[in-house]
Design an enzyme around this catalytic site. Structure first.
Site, PDB file in Angstrom:
ATOM      1  N   ASN A 184       0.822  -1.224   0.000  1.00  0.00           N
ATOM      2  CA  ASN A 184       0.000   0.000   0.000  1.00  0.00           C
ATOM      3  C   ASN A 184       0.853   1.270   0.000  1.00  0.00           C
ATOM      4  O   ASN A 184       0.393   2.326   0.437  1.00  0.00           O
ATOM      5  CB  ASN A 184      -0.993  -0.017   1.172  1.00  0.00           C
ATOM      6  CG  ASN A 184      -0.309  -0.311   2.495  1.00  0.00           C
ATOM      7  OD1 ASN A 184       0.909  -0.190   2.591  1.00  0.00           O
ATOM      8  ND2 ASN A 184      -1.073  -0.675   3.506  1.00  0.00           N
ATOM      9  N   ARG A 196       3.101   6.367  11.928  1.00  0.00           N
ATOM     10  CA  ARG A 196       2.447   5.819  13.117  1.00  0.00           C
ATOM     11  C   ARG A 196       2.221   6.947  14.109  1.00  0.00           C
ATOM     12  O   ARG A 196       3.129   7.780  14.327  1.00  0.00           O
ATOM     13  CB  ARG A 196       3.312   4.723  13.773  1.00  0.00           C
ATOM     14  CG  ARG A 196       3.284   3.381  13.065  1.00  0.00           C
ATOM     15  CD  ARG A 196       1.905   2.723  13.053  1.00  0.00           C
ATOM     16  NE  ARG A 196       1.873   1.483  12.294  1.00  0.00           N
ATOM     17  CZ  ARG A 196       1.419   1.351  11.040  1.00  0.00           C
ATOM     18  NH1 ARG A 196       0.954   2.399  10.387  1.00  0.00           N
ATOM     19  NH2 ARG A 196       1.411   0.172  10.446  1.00  0.00           N
ATOM     20  N   HIS A 213      -7.577   5.969  10.330  1.00  0.00           N
ATOM     21  CA  HIS A 213      -6.480   5.273   9.640  1.00  0.00           C
ATOM     22  C   HIS A 213      -7.009   4.555   8.386  1.00  0.00           C
ATOM     23  O   HIS A 213      -7.515   3.442   8.464  1.00  0.00           O
ATOM     24  CB  HIS A 213      -5.861   4.249  10.604  1.00  0.00           C
ATOM     25  CG  HIS A 213      -4.581   3.656  10.101  1.00  0.00           C
ATOM     26  ND1 HIS A 213      -3.752   2.906  10.896  1.00  0.00           N
ATOM     27  CD2 HIS A 213      -3.981   3.692   8.887  1.00  0.00           C
ATOM     28  CE1 HIS A 213      -2.714   2.516  10.190  1.00  0.00           C
ATOM     29  NE2 HIS A 213      -2.838   2.972   8.956  1.00  0.00           N
TER      30      HIS A 213
HETATM   31  P1  NAI Z   1      10.384   1.019   4.400  1.00  0.00           P
HETATM   32  O1  NAI Z   1      10.945  -0.042   5.258  1.00  0.00           O
HETATM   33  O2  NAI Z   1      10.450   0.854   2.919  1.00  0.00           O
HETATM   34  O3  NAI Z   1      11.074   2.416   4.760  1.00  0.00           O
HETATM   35  C1  NAI Z   1      11.229   2.883   6.062  1.00  0.00           C
HETATM   36  C2  NAI Z   1      12.407   3.832   6.082  1.00  0.00           C
HETATM   37  O4  NAI Z   1      12.448   4.472   7.352  1.00  0.00           O
HETATM   38  C3  NAI Z   1      13.743   3.114   5.898  1.00  0.00           C
HETATM   39  O5  NAI Z   1      14.485   3.749   4.879  1.00  0.00           O
HETATM   40  C4  NAI Z   1      14.412   3.253   7.265  1.00  0.00           C
HETATM   41  O6  NAI Z   1      15.822   3.333   7.197  1.00  0.00           O
HETATM   42  C5  NAI Z   1      13.800   4.561   7.743  1.00  0.00           C
HETATM   43  N1  NAI Z   1      13.920   4.753   9.186  1.00  0.00           N
HETATM   44  C6  NAI Z   1      13.767   3.852  10.195  1.00  0.00           C
HETATM   45  N2  NAI Z   1      14.006   4.416  11.377  1.00  0.00           N
HETATM   46  C7  NAI Z   1      14.307   5.715  11.128  1.00  0.00           C
HETATM   47  C8  NAI Z   1      14.658   6.806  11.953  1.00  0.00           C
HETATM   48  N3  NAI Z   1      14.790   6.686  13.299  1.00  0.00           N
HETATM   49  N4  NAI Z   1      14.895   8.006  11.362  1.00  0.00           N
HETATM   50  C9  NAI Z   1      14.814   8.141  10.033  1.00  0.00           C
HETATM   51  N5  NAI Z   1      14.511   7.129   9.196  1.00  0.00           N
HETATM   52  C10 NAI Z   1      14.247   5.935   9.744  1.00  0.00           C
HETATM   53  O7  NAI Z   1       8.877   1.216   4.877  1.00  0.00           O
HETATM   54  P2  NAI Z   1       7.676   1.899   4.089  1.00  0.00           P
HETATM   55  O8  NAI Z   1       6.983   0.908   3.242  1.00  0.00           O
HETATM   56  O9  NAI Z   1       8.153   3.155   3.472  1.00  0.00           O
HETATM   57  O10 NAI Z   1       6.688   2.219   5.311  1.00  0.00           O
HETATM   58  C11 NAI Z   1       7.087   3.094   6.346  1.00  0.00           C
HETATM   59  C12 NAI Z   1       6.060   3.068   7.456  1.00  0.00           C
HETATM   60  O11 NAI Z   1       4.852   3.676   7.022  1.00  0.00           O
HETATM   61  C13 NAI Z   1       5.619   1.675   7.915  1.00  0.00           C
HETATM   62  O12 NAI Z   1       6.533   1.095   8.809  1.00  0.00           O
HETATM   63  C14 NAI Z   1       4.294   1.965   8.560  1.00  0.00           C
HETATM   64  O13 NAI Z   1       4.469   2.293   9.921  1.00  0.00           O
HETATM   65  C15 NAI Z   1       3.783   3.197   7.799  1.00  0.00           C
HETATM   66  N6  NAI Z   1       2.647   2.854   6.918  1.00  0.00           N
HETATM   67  C16 NAI Z   1       1.448   3.483   7.132  1.00  0.00           C
HETATM   68  C17 NAI Z   1       0.343   3.141   6.381  1.00  0.00           C
HETATM   69  C18 NAI Z   1      -0.971   3.830   6.567  1.00  0.00           C
HETATM   70  O14 NAI Z   1      -1.995   3.306   6.147  1.00  0.00           O
HETATM   71  N7  NAI Z   1      -1.002   4.997   7.170  1.00  0.00           N
HETATM   72  C19 NAI Z   1       0.397   2.068   5.369  1.00  0.00           C
HETATM   73  C20 NAI Z   1       1.740   1.563   5.138  1.00  0.00           C
HETATM   74  C21 NAI Z   1       2.796   1.914   5.926  1.00  0.00           C
END
Ligand code: NAI
Length: 368
Positions: free
Chosen positions: A118, A258, A316
Site C-alpha cells: 500500500n 504511526r 487510519h
Molecule cells: P520502508 O521499510 O520501505 O522504509 C522505512 C524507512 O524508514 C527506511 O528507509 C528506514 O531506514 C527509515 N527509518 C527507520 N528508522 C528511522 C529513523 N529513526 N529516522 C529516520 N529514518 C528511519 O517502509 P515503508 O513501506 O516506506 O513504510 C514506512 C512506514 O509507514 C511503515 O513502517 C508503517 O508504519 C507506515 N505505513 C502506514 C500506512 C498507513 O496506512 N497509514 C500504510 C503503510 C505503511
C-alpha cells in the site's frame, strides 16, 4: 491443520455495499474458502481489547495470528506469553509495530508483512495532506459547504503555494521515496530527507533530494515535514515538544507513519498555539482513537472557530483503499500458504525470523 486468529475491522453496511472491502470481518481477507478447504480453523474478529476479548481468548492455542495496522490487534509480550503455540504473525498491510518484535524474536516467532502493498496509497495521501494544509482547503470547504458563506480573504490569508517551499521526509524508504517522486513536479525549493540509510544514488538523483544527517538541522530547514519511518524504540515519541520547537514557526507536519512517533499533547499544543500551521495524518497512538483525543479537536488560532483550520486528521485509512486491499489480502494469503507448505518467502516481507531482525527498517544497526 492449524488454528489461525485474524483481527480485522468491522465492515457493517459498507461491506455489504462493497464486496471489495476485503479487510473487513465480513469479507475475511477473501481467505475463508481457502482456510476451510484446507481444514484450518479460522477465527475472524474485530474484538481485540482486554482479557475477555475474542483475540485474547482465542490466541491461547493459535498457531498463526493475522492482523492489520488499521484495527491493530496489539500482540504485546504479555499476550505472546499466553500463546505458547504461536509461530507466525502476519500483518495484512505494512508496519508490524503492533507486534512486540523483540518478544517475537525471543520466542522465534516469524513476523511478516505484505511489503510494498500500500505504499502508493499512502504516498498519494501524504501529497494530498500536504496540499490541503498548505492551501488551507479545510477552511474553504467548510465555508461553502457547511456555513453557506463566501469570504475569500478569510481563506486566502492562510493559503500558500507548495512551489518554492522546502519539504523533507523522515524516512526515505518505499513510501518516503514515492512521496519525493510525487513532489518533484511541484518545483519545491528543495526536497530533503532524514534517514540512517542513504537513498541509492540513482534514486537520489531522480528526485533531486538532499540527505541531512542531523535531525535538528533537518527540521530547521523544512517548511513541511512528512514522517515515513516505522515505529520502533528509536522513533517512539521522536516528535516531542523539543523536536517540534526545532521546526520553523508556521510550518506543517504530516504523519501517516504511526501516531506514537509524535507525542499527541505536544503536537496539539503546537497546533493550538500556532507554532505549527497545521498537522495532518491518519495514524493515532492507539486505534480506534479515543473520543477525547486532542487531535480530533486541535485547531490553529488563525482560522475561523470550528473550521478545523490546520487539522487534517482522518481515521487510519490511507493504506486501506479498495485498490490496496486486494494487494494486501492476496499478499497475506501468499505468506500463509508459503509458510504452511514450507515454501520460500519473499525476503522483503520478513520482518523478524529465527530470533533476528530481517529488515533494516526497524532501527539503526538492525537487520540485514
Ligand atoms: P520502508 O521499510 O520501505 O522504509 C522505512 C524507512 O524508514 C527506511 O528507509 C528506514 O531506514 C527509515 N527509518 C527507520 N528508522 C528511522 C529513523 N529513526 N529516522 C529516520 N529514518 C528511519 O517502509 P515503508 O513501506 O516506506 O513504510 C514506512 C512506514 O509507514 C511503515 O513502517 C508503517 O508504519 C507506515 N505505513 C502506514 C500506512 C498507513 O496506512 N497509514 C500504510 C503503510 C505503511
Amino acid at each position: 491443520m492449524v488454528k489461525v486468529v485474524c483481527v480485522l475491522y468491522k465492515g457493517g453496511p459498507a461491506a455489504q455495499e462493497e464486496s471489495r472491502l476485503l479487510g473487513t470481518t465480513e469479507n475475511k481477507l477473501g481467505m475463508e474458502k481457502y482456510m476451510k478447504d484446507n481444514g484450518h480453523t479460522f477465527i475472524v474478529t474485530d474484538d481485540k481489547e482486554g482479557p475477555n476479548s475474542v483475540l485474547h481468548k482465542e490466541i491461547v492455542d493459535a498457531d498463526v495470528v493475522i492482523t492489520t495496522p488499521f484495527h491493530p490487534g496489539y500482540i504485546n509480550a504479555e499476550l505472546i506469553d499466553k500463546a505458547p503455540k504461536l509461530k507466525l504473525a502476519i500483518t495484512a498491510g505494512v508496519g508490524s509495530d503492533h507486534v512486540d518484535l523483540n518478544k517475537a524474536n525471543e520466542r522465534k516467532i516469524t513476523v511478516a508483512e505484505v511489503t510494498g502493498s500500500n505504499v502508493v496509497s499512502v504516498a498519494e495521501h501524504v501529497v494530498m495532506s500536504i496540499l490541503l494544509l498548505v492551501r488551507n482547503y479545510n477552511v474553504g470547504h467548510a465555508q461553502v459547504y457547511r456555513n453557506k458563506e463566501w469570504y475569500v480573504a478569510d481563506i486566502a490569508k492562510n493559503a500558500f503555494d507548495l512551489e518554492g517551499l522546502t519539504v523533507g521526509t523522515i524516512g526515505a524508504g518505499r513510501i518516503g521515496f514515492r512521496v519525493l517522486q510525487r513532489l518533484k513536479p511541484f518545483d519545491c525549493k528543495e526536497l530533503l530527507y532524514f534517514d540512517y540509510q542513504n537513498l541509492p544514488s540513482d534514486a537520489e538523483k531522480e528526485v533531486g533530494a538532499r540527505r541531512v544527517q542531523d535531525l535538528d538541522d533537518f527540521l530547521s530547514q523544512c517548511d513541511v515535514v512528512t514522517i515515513n519511518a516505522p515505529l520502533h524504540e528509536g522513533t517512539k515519541g521522536l516528535m516531542n515538544k523539543e523536536k517540534l520547537s526545532k521546526m520553523r514557526k508556521g510550518s506543517w507536519l504530516v504523519n501517516t507513519a504511526r501516531g506514537a512517533i509524535c507525542v499527541a499533547d505536544d503536537v496539539a499544543d503546537a497546533v493550538n498555539s500556532g507554532h505549527l500551521r497545521g498537522y495532518a495524518g491518519d495514524v493515532w497512538d492507539k486505534q480506534p482513537a479515543r473520543e477525547d483525543h486532542p487531535w480530533r479537536t486541535m485547531q490553529g488560532p488563525g482560522g475561523p472557530s470550528g473550521s478545523s483550520y490546520g487539522n487534517g486528521m482522518v481515521p487510519h485509512y490511507s493504506g486501506t483503499t479498495i485498490s490496496a486491499q486486494k494487494r494486501y489480502a492476496e499478499g497475506a494469503l501468499e505468506i500463509f500458504d508459503n509458510w504452511i507448505n514450507g515454501k520460500i518467502q519473499t525476503p522483503a516481507n520478513i520482518i523478524v525470523e529465527n530470533g533476528e531482525y530481517a529488515s533494516k527498517a526497524y532501527g539503526q544497526g538492525r537487520g540485514k
